[in-house]
Design a protein around this motif. Structure first.
Motif, PDB file in Angstrom:
ATOM      1  N   ASP A 272      -3.858  -5.732  -4.060  1.00 43.21           N
ATOM      2  CA  ASP A 272      -4.737  -6.814  -4.515  1.00 43.21           C
ATOM      3  C   ASP A 272      -4.000  -7.615  -5.593  1.00 43.21           C
ATOM      4  O   ASP A 272      -4.273  -7.484  -6.787  1.00 43.21           O
TER       5      ASP A 272
ATOM      6  N   ALA B  26       0.295 -13.003 -10.492  1.00 43.93           N
ATOM      7  CA  ALA B  26      -0.202 -12.646  -9.160  1.00 43.93           C
ATOM      8  C   ALA B  26       0.885 -12.806  -8.104  1.00 43.93           C
ATOM      9  O   ALA B  26       1.000 -11.989  -7.181  1.00 43.93           O
TER      10      ALA B  26
ATOM     11  N   TRP C 242      -3.998 -10.732  -6.558  1.00 47.33           N
ATOM     12  CA  TRP C 242      -4.704 -11.695  -7.395  1.00 47.33           C
ATOM     13  C   TRP C 242      -5.464 -11.015  -8.518  1.00 47.33           C
ATOM     14  O   TRP C 242      -5.710 -11.611  -9.563  1.00 47.33           O
ATOM     15  N   ALA C 243      -5.825  -9.749  -8.325  1.00 49.54           N
ATOM     16  CA  ALA C 243      -6.471  -9.004  -9.407  1.00 49.54           C
ATOM     17  C   ALA C 243      -5.496  -8.777 -10.557  1.00 49.54           C
ATOM     18  O   ALA C 243      -5.915  -8.656 -11.719  1.00 49.54           O
TER      19      ALA C 243
ATOM     20  N   ASP D  92      -5.614 -11.088 -13.555  1.00 45.50           N
ATOM     21  CA  ASP D  92      -6.710 -11.006 -14.528  1.00 45.50           C
ATOM     22  C   ASP D  92      -6.246 -10.432 -15.860  1.00 45.50           C
ATOM     23  O   ASP D  92      -6.895 -10.634 -16.885  1.00 45.50           O
TER      24      ASP D  92
END
Length: 222
Positions: free
Chosen positions: A43, A33, A45-46, A49
């Motif tokens: 985005d 991230a 932080w996505a 994932d």
């Protein structure tokens, strides 16, 4: 994916104020991230994932799966020490924030005796560690590159705690089983000679997000 062992060494003591474990995949997710944020991703932080380029994952028929990475195991080099800290309340600083529009509030007042703005004293535990170890199934070169972004582990890094000296990623056949020393789904068999207990925990990062907690198996690590 290769069977790997990741070893962290430190140049300063680590603040350990929680019984919750630190999982290796959570650290990798932060690094991914952080890299995405530096590239200007909308985005970032996505991006954390998806760790499939760095870590293996268990098979899953639905959402019940985990990254094949263990929790960190810390090897102590000293006893735990308590550090006295004070959280101060500065009413003038708050009022300046209100006037500048930095603090959004319905009323321009604070309570210095109770609530989140109050001043208080607390003890923060820290400890010297010889190293922290974790095991995983992953891509060695990718992990070496990704983990270069990680500068510290634990809280109060802004005060110089938990600074990482070196990260060593090496082959270790024990990782084929040792990666399971982590929070696991109820249906998954744990590592050999490790006792597990039922608990409500997150199976993947972010581990702090309480709504994602499910009934899981937690290893009992001494």
């Amino acid at each position: 994916m290769d069977a790997l062992k990741v070893t962290f060494t430190f140049t300063s003591p680590v603040v350990m104020d929680s019984e919750y474990p630190i999982h290796l995949d959570a650290l990798v997710a932060w690094c991914v991230a952080d890299e995405a944020e530096s590239f200007g991703a909308p985005d970032p932080w996505a991006a954390g994932d998806d760790l499939s380029h760095a870590l293996g994952k268990t098979d899953a028929s639905d959402a019940v799966w985990v990254w094949q990475a263990s929790r960190l195991h810390f090897v102590p080099a000293s006893e735990r020490v308590m550090m006295n800290m004070i959280r101060r309340c500065d009413p003038l600083l708050y009022m300046e924030g209100f006037d500048r529009g930095l603090i959004d509030a319905k009323r321009k007042s604070i309570n210095s005796r109770s609530g989140q703005e109050r001043a208080y004293q607390f003890l923060m535990p820290y400890q010297w560690f010889e190293r922290a170890e974790a095991w995983c199934l992953g891509d060695r070169e990718t992990l070496e590159e990704v983990l270069k972004r990680l500068r510290s582990i634990g809280k109060l890094s802004r005060n110089g705690f938990g600074v990482i000296k070196d990260v060593l990623v090496e082959s270790d056949e024990q990782a084929i089983d040792r990666w399971k020393v982590r929070t696991l789904p109820m249906s998954m068999e744990g590592a050999a000679n490790v006792m597990y207990v039922h608990s409500f925990q997150c199976l993947r990062a972010p581990y702090w997000k309480k709504p994602n907690r499910v009934l899981a198996n937690e290893p009992v690590v001494v």
